[in-house]
Design an enzyme around this catalytic site. Structure first.
Site, PDB file in Angstrom:
ATOM      1  N   ASN A   1       0.876  -1.176   0.000  1.00 44.89           N
ATOM      2  CA  ASN A   1       0.000   0.000   0.000  1.00 44.89           C
ATOM      3  C   ASN A   1       0.909   1.220   0.000  1.00 44.89           C
ATOM      4  OD1 ASN A   1      -1.462   2.314   0.930  1.00 44.89           O
ATOM      5  ND2 ASN A   1      -3.091   0.985   1.661  1.00 44.89           N
TER       6      ASN A   1
ATOM      7  N   GLU B   1      -3.930   1.955  -2.937  1.00 43.64           N
ATOM      8  CA  GLU B   1      -4.087   3.354  -2.529  1.00 43.64           C
ATOM      9  C   GLU B   1      -3.204   4.280  -3.379  1.00 43.64           C
ATOM     10  OE1 GLU B   1      -5.042   5.712   1.632  1.00 43.64           O
ATOM     11  OE2 GLU B   1      -4.074   3.746   1.755  1.00 43.64           O
TER      12      GLU B   1
ATOM     13  N   ASP C   1      -4.102  -4.849   0.530  1.00 40.19           N
ATOM     14  CA  ASP C   1      -4.476  -4.296   1.827  1.00 40.19           C
ATOM     15  C   ASP C   1      -5.926  -4.699   2.070  1.00 40.19           C
ATOM     16  OD1 ASP C   1      -5.214  -2.827   4.005  1.00 40.19           O
ATOM     17  OD2 ASP C   1      -4.618  -0.879   3.199  1.00 40.19           O
TER      18      ASP C   1
ATOM     19  N   ASN D   1      -7.450  -4.519   4.941  1.00 42.11           N
ATOM     20  CA  ASN D   1      -8.052  -3.753   6.036  1.00 42.11           C
ATOM     21  C   ASN D   1      -8.771  -4.668   7.021  1.00 42.11           C
ATOM     22  OD1 ASN D   1      -7.467  -0.916   6.097  1.00 42.11           O
ATOM     23  ND2 ASN D   1      -8.535  -0.709   4.135  1.00 42.11           N
TER      24      ASN D   1
ATOM     25  N   ASP E   1      -2.057  -6.353   5.671  1.00 46.05           N
ATOM     26  CA  ASP E   1      -1.669  -6.606   4.277  1.00 46.05           C
ATOM     27  C   ASP E   1      -1.369  -8.091   4.141  1.00 46.05           C
ATOM     28  OD1 ASP E   1      -1.214  -3.640   3.202  1.00 46.05           O
ATOM     29  OD2 ASP E   1      -0.392  -3.787   5.225  1.00 46.05           O
TER      30      ASP E   1
ATOM     31  N   ASP F   1       2.752   4.579   5.274  1.00 40.00           N
ATOM     32  CA  ASP F   1       2.538   4.040   6.621  1.00 40.00           C
ATOM     33  C   ASP F   1       2.433   2.515   6.604  1.00 40.00           C
ATOM     34  OD1 ASP F   1       0.163   4.295   5.252  1.00 40.00           O
ATOM     35  OD2 ASP F   1      -0.852   5.496   6.773  1.00 40.00           O
ATOM     36  N   HIS F   2       2.461   1.917   5.426  1.00 39.18           N
ATOM     37  CA  HIS F   2       2.532   0.460   5.287  1.00 39.18           C
ATOM     38  C   HIS F   2       3.947   0.048   4.911  1.00 39.18           C
ATOM     39  CE1 HIS F   2      -1.931  -0.441   4.929  1.00 39.18           C
ATOM     40  NE2 HIS F   2      -1.905   0.876   4.805  1.00 39.18           N
TER      41      HIS F   2
END
Length: 274
Positions: free
Chosen positions: A7, A34, A147, A149, A218, A247-248
């Site tokens: 991501n 993303e 991802d 989530n 992920d 941030d991943h």
């Protein structure tokens, strides 16, 4: 054969990070989520200079998924989940890479929950579950990467008691993910590292990465025919620490496929602290 998911959290804003990671690790297939970029702004030329061809499904400001393949061109099979062709959110892309089908997905976050966004997440998961069953029925080797989530279990989150009401960890979310995996999919990284503390996402706030206070959201799921070929899996945690990084962190698996030599790696973990 190395297949990764990442991501990127804004493709054009983090293009130098992506190119650095691709050049350093050279995955054969990279699934990105993303993108936050419209279709026409995808940096195909910059990726081609590194030897990658791509298929992408962009969207202005939000969402977006792409599959990059080193040394060959991915063949697009499906754009968006087939049950919902009118969905305006760019979250699903399916391609063929040689004999393997790769599904790249960015599952809805769903917060705040309960509410309309959580309802959309659960509907999307139901559609994914039905489509995933058809993928298994095709008998084609499949990797579903992205991802999701979804925090599958309490082991996959730092201080799980703080997440019980979050859409990523709510009972309904985890139950849907369990139903998906129970179809016959294998959670690759957890299979090879059943007891390890593994996180793939770290918030930008409260020094989460430095404290190793993260989430595992992920995932790479394998269809049954690929499981015997699984040789290695890891998280590139160092990439999360790079300047202006997502941030991943990238997550990857390695398959002994077409006699590709295995490049085993020890899962990288950081010290766990409060």
């Amino acid at each position: 054969m190395r297949i990764a998911t990442y991501n990127i959290n804004g493709l054009n804003a983090r293009l130098p990070v992506l190119l650095r990671w691709l050049e350093k690790t050279q995955p054969d297939v990279a699934c990105l989520q993303e993108l936050k970029s419209p279709q026409e702004r995808f940096p195909a030329d910059a990726l081609r200079e590194l030897g990658y061809e791509a298929v992408w499904h962009g969207q202005k400001s939000w969402n977006g998924v792409a599959v990059l393949v080193r040394g060959s061109t991915p063949i697009e099979v499906q754009r968006g989940l087939p049950e919902d062709p009118d969905d305006t959110q760019s979250r699903y892309l399916e391609v063929d890479v040689g004999r393997i089908r790769v599904a790249c997905l960015y599952l809805p976050n769903g917060n705040p929950a309960p509410g309309p966004k959580f309802d959309y997440k659960l509907r999307w998961m139901e559609q994914l579950i039905r489509h995933a069953q058809s993928l298994l029925a095709s008998d084609k080797p499949v990797v579903m990467a992205g991802d999701f989530n979804v925090i599958p279990t309490a082991r996959d989150v730092y201080k799980p008691e703080r997440w019980v009401d979050d859409a990523l960890f709510r009972e309904e979310t985890r139950a849907a993910f369990e139903r998906l995996v129970a179809q016959g999919w294998t959670d690759a990284i957890r299979t090879l590292h059943p007891e390890a503390v593994i996180y793939t996402y770290f918030d930008y706030f409260r020094n989460a990465f430095q404290r190793h206070a993260g989430l595992r959201i992920d995932h790479l799921l394998l269809s049954p025919s690929l499981v015997p070929h699984l040789r290695a899996a890891a998280v590139d945690l160092d990439v999360r620490g790079w300047e202006k990084s997502s941030d991943h962190a990238p997550v990857w698996i390695e398959l002994d496929w077409k006699n590709t030599a295995s490049r085993r790696a020890t899962l990288k973990t950081a010290p766990h602290s409060d």
